[in-house]
Write a protein that holds these residues in place. Structure first.
Motif, mmCIF file in Angstrom:
data_model
loop_
_atom_site.group_PDB
_atom_site.id
_atom_site.type_symbol
_atom_site.label_atom_id
_atom_site.label_comp_id
_atom_site.label_asym_id
_atom_site.label_seq_id
_atom_site.Cartn_x
_atom_site.Cartn_y
_atom_site.Cartn_z
ATOM 1 N N GLY A 161 -39.190 -28.453 41.745
ATOM 2 C CA GLY A 161 -38.562 -27.948 43.149
ATOM 3 C C GLY A 161 -37.430 -27.665 42.975
ATOM 4 O O GLY A 161 -37.156 -26.569 43.845
ATOM 5 N N ASP A 162 -36.410 -28.251 42.245
ATOM 6 C CA ASP A 162 -35.139 -27.504 41.897
ATOM 7 C C ASP A 162 -34.996 -26.008 41.543
ATOM 8 O O ASP A 162 -34.383 -25.018 42.144
ATOM 9 C CB ASP A 162 -34.148 -28.220 41.013
ATOM 10 C CG ASP A 162 -33.953 -29.445 41.694
ATOM 11 O OD1 ASP A 162 -34.020 -29.840 42.913
ATOM 12 O OD2 ASP A 162 -33.503 -30.559 40.900
ATOM 13 N N LEU A 163 -35.894 -25.882 40.738
ATOM 14 C CA LEU A 163 -36.183 -24.586 39.813
ATOM 15 C C LEU A 163 -36.601 -23.413 40.910
ATOM 16 O O LEU A 163 -36.162 -22.338 41.095
ATOM 17 C CB LEU A 163 -36.673 -24.776 38.704
ATOM 18 C CG LEU A 163 -36.353 -25.499 37.517
ATOM 19 C CD1 LEU A 163 -37.113 -25.690 36.429
ATOM 20 C CD2 LEU A 163 -35.245 -25.053 37.019
ATOM 21 N N VAL A 164 -37.510 -24.022 41.789
ATOM 22 C CA VAL A 164 -38.266 -23.003 42.961
ATOM 23 C C VAL A 164 -36.886 -22.634 44.115
ATOM 24 O O VAL A 164 -36.671 -21.394 44.359
ATOM 25 C CB VAL A 164 -39.284 -23.636 43.617
ATOM 26 C CG1 VAL A 164 -39.595 -22.823 44.882
ATOM 27 C CG2 VAL A 164 -40.441 -23.966 42.697
ATOM 28 N N LYS A 165 -36.203 -23.770 44.145
ATOM 29 C CA LYS A 165 -35.101 -23.519 45.336
ATOM 30 C C LYS A 165 -33.938 -22.280 44.650
ATOM 31 O O LYS A 165 -33.445 -21.836 45.566
ATOM 32 C CB LYS A 165 -34.284 -24.633 45.547
ATOM 33 C CG LYS A 165 -35.228 -25.795 46.563
ATOM 34 C CD LYS A 165 -34.565 -26.962 46.796
ATOM 35 C CE LYS A 165 -35.320 -28.073 47.323
ATOM 36 N NZ LYS A 165 -34.598 -29.428 47.623
ATOM 37 N N VAL A 166 -33.646 -22.660 43.326
ATOM 38 C CA VAL A 166 -32.651 -21.696 42.889
ATOM 39 C C VAL A 166 -33.316 -20.292 42.459
ATOM 40 O O VAL A 166 -32.685 -19.331 41.945
ATOM 41 C CB VAL A 166 -32.087 -22.272 41.686
ATOM 42 C CG1 VAL A 166 -31.181 -23.433 42.163
ATOM 43 C CG2 VAL A 166 -32.877 -22.459 40.466
ATOM 44 N N GLY A 167 -34.537 -19.875 42.405
ATOM 45 C CA GLY A 167 -35.317 -18.852 42.435
ATOM 46 C C GLY A 167 -35.546 -18.264 41.128
ATOM 47 O O GLY A 167 -35.995 -17.442 40.735
ATOM 48 N N LYS A 168 -35.480 -19.557 40.161
ATOM 49 C CA LYS A 168 -36.128 -19.198 38.864
ATOM 50 C C LYS A 168 -37.361 -19.216 38.704
ATOM 51 O O LYS A 168 -38.139 -18.442 37.786
ATOM 52 C CB LYS A 168 -35.390 -20.277 37.875
ATOM 53 C CG LYS A 168 -33.774 -20.167 37.576
ATOM 54 C CD LYS A 168 -33.451 -21.106 36.630
ATOM 55 C CE LYS A 168 -32.074 -20.783 36.081
ATOM 56 N NZ LYS A 168 -31.465 -21.753 35.125
ATOM 57 N N ILE A 169 -38.266 -19.775 39.589
ATOM 58 C CA ILE A 169 -39.878 -19.653 39.651
ATOM 59 C C ILE A 169 -40.271 -19.552 41.071
ATOM 60 O O ILE A 169 -39.318 -19.891 41.790
ATOM 61 C CB ILE A 169 -40.397 -20.859 38.753
ATOM 62 C CG1 ILE A 169 -39.967 -22.116 39.582
ATOM 63 C CG2 ILE A 169 -40.196 -20.798 37.277
ATOM 64 C CD1 ILE A 169 -40.829 -23.671 38.930
ATOM 65 N N ARG A 170 -41.148 -18.949 41.231
ATOM 66 C CA ARG A 170 -41.957 -18.748 42.576
ATOM 67 C C ARG A 170 -42.879 -20.059 42.893
ATOM 68 O O ARG A 170 -43.167 -19.920 44.058
ATOM 69 C CB ARG A 170 -42.368 -17.286 42.691
ATOM 70 C CG ARG A 170 -41.349 -16.259 42.563
ATOM 71 C CD ARG A 170 -41.667 -14.851 42.554
ATOM 72 N NE ARG A 170 -42.443 -14.651 44.125
ATOM 73 C CZ ARG A 170 -43.376 -13.872 44.287
ATOM 74 N NH1 ARG A 170 -43.790 -12.844 43.314
ATOM 75 N NH2 ARG A 170 -43.818 -13.380 45.484
ATOM 76 N N ALA A 171 -43.795 -20.110 41.946
ATOM 77 C CA ALA A 171 -44.805 -21.005 42.099
ATOM 78 C C ALA A 171 -45.131 -21.832 40.998
ATOM 79 O O ALA A 171 -44.626 -21.358 39.536
ATOM 80 C CB ALA A 171 -46.201 -20.261 42.551
ATOM 81 N N ILE A 172 -45.876 -22.809 41.145
ATOM 82 C CA ILE A 172 -46.175 -23.946 39.893
ATOM 83 C C ILE A 172 -47.760 -23.730 39.622
ATOM 84 O O ILE A 172 -48.406 -23.739 40.425
ATOM 85 C CB ILE A 172 -45.520 -25.094 39.965
ATOM 86 C CG1 ILE A 172 -46.250 -26.050 41.082
ATOM 87 C CG2 ILE A 172 -43.905 -24.985 39.992
ATOM 88 C CD1 ILE A 172 -45.698 -27.361 41.022
ATOM 89 N N GLY A 173 -48.033 -24.166 38.267
ATOM 90 C CA GLY A 173 -49.416 -24.393 37.976
ATOM 91 C C GLY A 173 -49.526 -25.297 36.867
ATOM 92 O O GLY A 173 -48.600 -25.532 36.340
ATOM 93 N N VAL A 174 -50.537 -25.816 36.611
ATOM 94 C CA VAL A 174 -51.151 -26.490 35.382
ATOM 95 C C VAL A 174 -52.142 -25.747 34.679
ATOM 96 O O VAL A 174 -52.773 -24.968 35.023
ATOM 97 C CB VAL A 174 -51.268 -27.856 35.716
ATOM 98 C CG1 VAL A 174 -50.437 -28.649 36.316
ATOM 99 C CG2 VAL A 174 -52.633 -27.936 36.810
ATOM 100 N N SER A 175 -52.291 -26.265 33.418
ATOM 101 C CA SER A 175 -53.286 -25.671 32.375
ATOM 102 C C SER A 175 -53.842 -26.966 31.727
ATOM 103 O O SER A 175 -53.204 -27.867 31.323
ATOM 104 C CB SER A 175 -52.757 -24.761 31.649
ATOM 105 O OG SER A 175 -53.807 -24.250 30.684
ATOM 106 N N ASN A 176 -55.219 -26.699 31.412
ATOM 107 C CA ASN A 176 -55.944 -27.886 30.581
ATOM 108 C C ASN A 176 -55.643 -29.234 31.331
ATOM 109 O O ASN A 176 -55.414 -30.281 30.560
ATOM 110 C CB ASN A 176 -55.467 -27.770 29.169
ATOM 111 C CG ASN A 176 -55.724 -26.546 28.391
ATOM 112 O OD1 ASN A 176 -57.024 -26.045 28.239
ATOM 113 N ND2 ASN A 176 -54.544 -26.177 28.141
ATOM 114 N N GLU A 177 -55.947 -29.012 32.380
ATOM 115 C CA GLU A 177 -55.912 -30.271 33.318
ATOM 116 C C GLU A 177 -57.365 -30.902 33.688
ATOM 117 O O GLU A 177 -58.291 -30.253 33.702
ATOM 118 C CB GLU A 177 -54.960 -30.160 34.505
ATOM 119 C CG GLU A 177 -53.524 -30.449 34.501
ATOM 120 C CD GLU A 177 -53.354 -32.093 34.494
ATOM 121 O OE1 GLU A 177 -54.535 -32.871 34.426
ATOM 122 O OE2 GLU A 177 -52.464 -32.632 34.685
#
Length: 345
Positions: A166-182
């Motif tokens: 959430g913090d990383l989205v707020k500062v603009g380092k990432i736009r969206a999140i996902g998972v893999s092998n879940e």
């Protein structure tokens, strides 16, 4: 090229994604850049990588793929034309951060390393590469033991990661999140915690999906439909098995089986199923790779199908699937084979 939306993010991606995991080991930088150019010219806007790549992951090769992509962006000044996905290793790898599982502090460390190698200040989709608590993906299916998981520890770890994401989205380092092998339960917990705390929502899950491994068809498909968590389907050709090139123990020089000195997808069950899919493709005048990729793209839960190659020739073949729509007769044939071979891996 068909366009799909990543979850509820509003980010539009082509429904074919360029896989990159061999660049820096099996492929040189020039070869990787040639593949990026070919994908771009075919209309693809989506590219997937990971801090672990190039495979097989090792202290010597991991990070090289991201560096190759970063060098492309620096030379071509087209970062804004791509939806870029990368991943943090889930833990237990033995060399990334000494094998520590993904958690809040490691997310910050891993992301900053990826941004530096990729020569960008943001990643569009940042994913957890695999569930550190244990999962049934890769070849863990036969020894999967969820009863050994400690629920409170697992949930605390997910909450810790979501807080930082959430913090990383707020500062603009990432736009969206996902998972893999879940798993279905794992994704449901990511969603539950995010909703309760007002944190970023999962946009996608990157799991293996192909004729030989269709675990997504049931509980995961239901979750995907109701929660808008689309599948990014990796290994649509079962690492080349579905082309027929490994039948009867064949080991083509330069292939993944040859390079990695092993190939767990090949056994008496997968060979029998593969032969039937090859016969179906031949009966309908289809390239087997085209048929396999087109099937993944046709599934209602698929956001994008990841195609990788170790040569531009292979990539050109795989891109040939982008205009193929499978007929009802072909789909019926696939269904009949699946009923005879539901779990060949």
């Amino acid at each position: 090229m068909d366009m799909k939306t990543l979850g509820r993010t509003g980010i539009a991606v082509t429904d074919i994604c360029l896989g990159t995991m061999t660049w820096g080991s099996q492929n040189t930088q020039d070869e990787g850049h040639a593949q990026i150019a070919m994908a771009r010219d075919a209309g693809i806007n989506f590219m997937d990588t990971a801090e672990l790549y190039a495979v097989p992951g090792s202290p010597e090769t991991s990070g090289r793929t991201e560096e190759i992509i970063g060098n492309w962006f620096a030379a071509n000044n087209d970062r804004d034309k791509w939806v870029l996905a990368s991943k943090i290793g889930g833990g237990g790898n033995g060399f990334l951060r000494s094998g520590r599982r993904a958690d809040g502090p490691s997310l910050r460390e891993a992301l900053d390393g990826s941004l530096k190698r990729l020569k960008t200040d943001y990643i569009d989709l940042y994913q957890i590469h695999w569930a550190s608590r244990g999962h049934y993906h890769f070849e863990n299916y036969w020894r999967y033991a969820p009863e050994k998981q400690e629920t409170a520890d697992v949930l605390a770890n997910l909450e810790d990661m979501l807080d930082v994401l959430g913090d990383l989205v707020k500062v603009g380092k990432i736009r969206a999140i996902g998972v893999s092998n879940e798993t279905t339960w794992g994704i449901s917990q990511w969603l539950r915690i995010a909703e309760a705390k007002g944190l970023p929502r999962l946009a996608s899950v990157q799991n293996e999906y192909n004729f030989l491994r269709r675990l997504f068809d049931h509980d995961l498909a239901e979750l995907s439909h109701h929660e808008d968590v689309g599948l990014l389907a990796y290994s649509p050709l079962a690492a080349g098995m579905l082309t027929g090139k490994y039948l009867e123990g064949a080991n083509p020089k330069g292939s993944r089986k040859d390079y990695q000195k092993g190939f767990w997808r090949q056994n008496e069950f997968s060979e029998a199923a593969t032969r039937e899919y090859l016969a179906l493709a031949k009966a309908h005048g289809l390239d087997p790779a085209h048929m396999a990729i087109a099937f993944c793209r046709s599934r209602p839960f698929t956001t994008s199908t990841i195609i990788g190659a170790t040569s531009t020739e292979q990539l050109a073949v795989n891109l040939g699937a982008k205009d193929l729509t499978l007929s009802p007769d072909v789909l019926a044939g696939i269904d009949a084979i699946y009923r005879r071979h539901p779990r060949p891996l």
